[in-house]
Design a protein around this motif. Structure first.
Motif, PDB file in Angstrom:
ATOM      1  N   TRP A   1      46.648 -10.319  14.839  1.00 46.42           N
ATOM      2  CA  TRP A   1      45.398 -10.322  14.061  1.00 46.42           C
ATOM      3  C   TRP A   1      45.005  -8.928  13.585  1.00 46.42           C
ATOM      4  O   TRP A   1      45.093  -7.970  14.353  1.00 46.42           O
ATOM      5  N   PRO A   2      44.507  -8.836  12.351  1.00 44.98           N
ATOM      6  CA  PRO A   2      43.844  -7.592  11.941  1.00 44.98           C
ATOM      7  C   PRO A   2      42.637  -7.373  12.866  1.00 44.98           C
ATOM      8  O   PRO A   2      42.028  -8.353  13.327  1.00 44.98           O
ATOM      9  N   VAL A   3      42.297  -6.117  13.134  1.00 40.43           N
ATOM     10  CA  VAL A   3      41.238  -5.821  14.113  1.00 40.43           C
ATOM     11  C   VAL A   3      39.924  -6.538  13.788  1.00 40.43           C
ATOM     12  O   VAL A   3      39.275  -7.098  14.672  1.00 40.43           O
ATOM     13  N   ASP A   4      39.530  -6.555  12.497  1.00 43.21           N
ATOM     14  CA  ASP A   4      38.240  -7.160  12.125  1.00 43.21           C
ATOM     15  C   ASP A   4      38.186  -8.666  12.344  1.00 43.21           C
ATOM     16  O   ASP A   4      37.108  -9.256  12.374  1.00 43.21           O
ATOM     17  N   VAL A   5      39.335  -9.290  12.446  1.00 44.85           N
ATOM     18  CA  VAL A   5      39.408 -10.746  12.526  1.00 44.85           C
ATOM     19  C   VAL A   5      39.685 -11.227  13.953  1.00 44.85           C
ATOM     20  O   VAL A   5      39.276 -12.315  14.357  1.00 44.85           O
ATOM     21  N   ALA A   6      40.361 -10.407  14.736  1.00 48.00           N
ATOM     22  CA  ALA A   6      40.780 -10.785  16.089  1.00 48.00           C
ATOM     23  C   ALA A   6      39.604 -11.296  16.918  1.00 48.00           C
ATOM     24  O   ALA A   6      38.510 -10.733  16.867  1.00 48.00           O
ATOM     25  N   PRO A   7      39.812 -12.363  17.680  1.00 48.06           N
ATOM     26  CA  PRO A   7      38.714 -12.897  18.502  1.00 48.06           C
ATOM     27  C   PRO A   7      38.282 -11.909  19.586  1.00 48.06           C
ATOM     28  O   PRO A   7      37.117 -11.854  19.955  1.00 48.06           O
ATOM     29  N   PHE A   8      39.236 -11.167  20.109  1.00 50.97           N
ATOM     30  CA  PHE A   8      38.945 -10.090  21.054  1.00 50.97           C
ATOM     31  C   PHE A   8      39.780  -8.888  20.630  1.00 50.97           C
ATOM     32  O   PHE A   8      40.858  -9.046  20.084  1.00 50.97           O
ATOM     33  N   LYS A   9      39.269  -7.700  20.877  1.00 52.70           N
ATOM     34  CA  LYS A   9      40.009  -6.503  20.456  1.00 52.70           C
ATOM     35  C   LYS A   9      41.059  -6.130  21.503  1.00 52.70           C
ATOM     36  O   LYS A   9      42.140  -5.675  21.185  1.00 52.70           O
TER      37      LYS A   9
ATOM     38  N   ILE B   1      40.609   4.097  24.084  1.00 53.95           N
ATOM     39  CA  ILE B   1      40.832   2.705  23.663  1.00 53.95           C
ATOM     40  C   ILE B   1      40.291   2.493  22.253  1.00 53.95           C
ATOM     41  O   ILE B   1      40.952   1.934  21.375  1.00 53.95           O
ATOM     42  N   GLN B   2      39.077   2.993  22.048  1.00 57.58           N
ATOM     43  CA  GLN B   2      38.442   2.883  20.730  1.00 57.58           C
ATOM     44  C   GLN B   2      39.306   3.541  19.660  1.00 57.58           C
ATOM     45  O   GLN B   2      39.509   2.993  18.577  1.00 57.58           O
ATOM     46  N   LYS B   3      39.823   4.702  19.999  1.00 54.23           N
ATOM     47  CA  LYS B   3      40.667   5.445  19.033  1.00 54.23           C
ATOM     48  C   LYS B   3      41.907   4.649  18.670  1.00 54.23           C
ATOM     49  O   LYS B   3      42.290   4.573  17.488  1.00 54.23           O
ATOM     50  N   LEU B   4      42.535   4.062  19.667  1.00 56.72           N
ATOM     51  CA  LEU B   4      43.733   3.256  19.395  1.00 56.72           C
ATOM     52  C   LEU B   4      43.400   2.080  18.476  1.00 56.72           C
ATOM     53  O   LEU B   4      44.165   1.745  17.564  1.00 56.72           O
TER      54      LEU B   4
ATOM     55  N   ASP C   1      30.596  -3.813  29.669  1.00 54.52           N
ATOM     56  CA  ASP C   1      29.380  -3.039  29.377  1.00 54.52           C
ATOM     57  C   ASP C   1      29.443  -2.346  28.018  1.00 54.52           C
ATOM     58  O   ASP C   1      28.440  -1.844  27.528  1.00 54.52           O
ATOM     59  N   SER C   2      30.645  -2.271  27.457  1.00 54.05           N
ATOM     60  CA  SER C   2      30.790  -1.604  26.155  1.00 54.05           C
ATOM     61  C   SER C   2      30.764  -2.685  25.069  1.00 54.05           C
ATOM     62  O   SER C   2      30.585  -3.859  25.364  1.00 54.05           O
ATOM     63  N   ASP C   3      30.929  -2.262  23.804  1.00 52.02           N
ATOM     64  CA  ASP C   3      31.016  -3.320  22.788  1.00 52.02           C
ATOM     65  C   ASP C   3      32.463  -3.595  22.373  1.00 52.02           C
ATOM     66  O   ASP C   3      32.719  -4.144  21.312  1.00 52.02           O
TER      67      ASP C   3
END
Ligand code: ATP
Ligand code: MG
Length: 418
Positions: free
Chosen positions: A319-327, A412-415, A349-351
């Motif tokens: 999945w593209p990141v914007d579409v994936a059900p979970f990142k 993680i966010q950066k990846l 606790d994060s988004d």
């Protein structure tokens, strides 16, 4: 919202229904995203529902950005409304689902909404000050399609975004028509198919010479288009002739034939529906005028099928990141349970939306499931990573693993942004 697989009913599957021939549906069924109710009708399980919602949200944001106001029309439709425009008769529109009240009154099950939109808005439109109006909905449509063999790409029940514009004159209509063309391209770009989706000249019906379709190149498409690479446009086979080529100032020899999926279309409607339903507006001098309309569709569930099929590899969904059900797909392997639990608590606790595979299953099965389910970033916690105080992160689809510090959410966010 996050999700623990041990607490969910979701399971991947080895087998798909015998009558399912479409690759997108097979994959989504195996990965636990959808359930097949019958041909052309699917149940969206929690993962599938989230994908659908994510696609809808991208569309919603872009529609709001061009001034669209979201509403929800009714699915049940009165026959009389559609008789006004001669679209009730099965000879005229052959894919209605129709039903009856106990007293015998016939009803239609919504397949599009031009008539009811105009009818509902007639209470609110009188003068030039009340226009333009741009309304849209994201709603299930019902169509008695003859063939429903393309999985989510051709449903008998499917999710569509339909927007309707009501403008004061041709010029105001044209301006919006161009604006929404741009908005559509933003949508496809955000969904990761911008470079293979072409504005395509198509049949305009009776109001205008042409309409515009948005066609995404795909081997499994049902449409044939002719792409003009340099001008980044295409022509639908239906209308390919000398006149179209002249209108576009292009040569037949510059076009290449491609197979494509229609992921959206925009249609000038003129004043057919508003005139027929008797909805007009008055100008400053109290003179009566016709309203100029357009309709603008996007197949939300068709896009889901297309994205599933387009990005998939031999291991499963991607999945593209914007579409994936979970990142993030977090996997605990023996010896890494505590580390994974801790990281999961932080991710909750994060988004960063996370699906956590904390099931008591073999490493091989858990890793294969992560590949099949297709989240953008897989994080594995094992005895080895726990000892080192690191976790193993790998992006789908490359699978190249790198070690990052436990709990380093910014890494993680950066990846995810890479
Ligand atoms: P098609 O030629 O593929 O049947 P259409 O011309 O009937 O499409 P519209 O009535 O304009 O399509 O609907 C708007 C959008 O809804 C289409 O561009 C397509 O993306 C989507 N769509 C149409 N029919 C279906 C269907 N049966 N299943 C899923 N999506 C559909
Ligand atoms: Mg159709």
């Amino acid at each position: 919202m996050d999700m623990r697989l041990s607490k969910s009913f979701i399971k991947t599957k080895k087998n798909t229904p015998k009558d399912e021939v479409a690759e997108n549906a097979k994959l989504l069924i195996r990965a636990g995203y959808i359930h097949k109710e019958m041909a052309g009708v699917y149940v969206y399980l929690p993962l599938g529902k989230r994908v659908l919602e994510n696609i809808a949200q991208v569309v919603r944001e872009e529609m709001n950005a061009v001034g669209g106001e979201e509403l929800q029309m009714s699915v049940l439709q009165p026959k009389e409304l559609w008789e006004t425009t001669d679209r009730w008769d099965d000879e005229k529109v052959d894919n209605w689902f129709k039903t009856k009240l106990k007293n015998g009154t016939e009803l239609g099950v919504g397949l599009t909404h031009e008539e009811p939109i105009v009818d509902a808005l007639s209470d609110y439109i009188n003068s030039y000050k009340d226009l333009p109006v741009y309304v849209y909905q994201i709603q299930s449509k019902f169509r008695n399609e003859v063939r429903a063999k393309s999985g989510l790409m051709r449903g008998r029940e499917f999710l569509m975004k339909d927007l309707y514009s009501l403008s004061r004159d041709e010029e105001e209509h044209e301006r919006f028509y161009e604006k929404i063309t741009t908005a559509y391209h933003s949508i496809y770009a955000r969904l990761g198919i911008g470079d293979i989706t072409y504005t395509t000249v198509a049949d305009g019906g009776i109001f205008s010479k042409y309409s515009r379709e948005f066609q995404t190149l795909s081997e499994v498409g049902e449409d044939t288009i002719y792409v003009h690479e340099k001008n980044e446009i295409a022509v639908n086979k239906e209308v390919l002739n000398d006149e179209v080529l002249a209108d576009l100032g292009i040569e037949r020899s510059e076009l290449t034939e491609e197979t494509a999926v229609e992921v959206g279309n925009i249609f000038p409607l003129g004043s057919k529906y508003s005139d027929a339903l008797g909805v007009f507006y008055t100008d400053e001098n109290d003179e009566k005028h016709s309203i100029v309309m357009g309709s603008y569709g996007i197949g939300i569930s068709r896009l889901m099928g297309l994205l599933a099929e387009h990005f998939a590899d031999e291991k499963g969904l991607v999945w593209p990141v914007d579409v994936a059900p979970f990142k993030v797909h977090l996997v605990s392997l023996p010896g890494g349970e505590n580390q994974a639990d801790q990281l999961y608590a932080q991710l909750e606790d994060s988004d960063i939306e996370t699906i956590y595979d904390d099931r008591d299953m073999s490493a091989g099965m858990k890793l294969a499931d992560a590949d099949l389910m297709g989240m953008p970033l897989r994080i594995v916690c094992s005895k080895r990573t726990a000892t080192e105080g690191k976790v193993e992160a790998s992006l789908r689809p490359t699978g190249n693993a790198e070690l990052i510090d436990t709990g380093d959410l910014s890494a993680i966010q950066k990846l995810l942004e890479s």
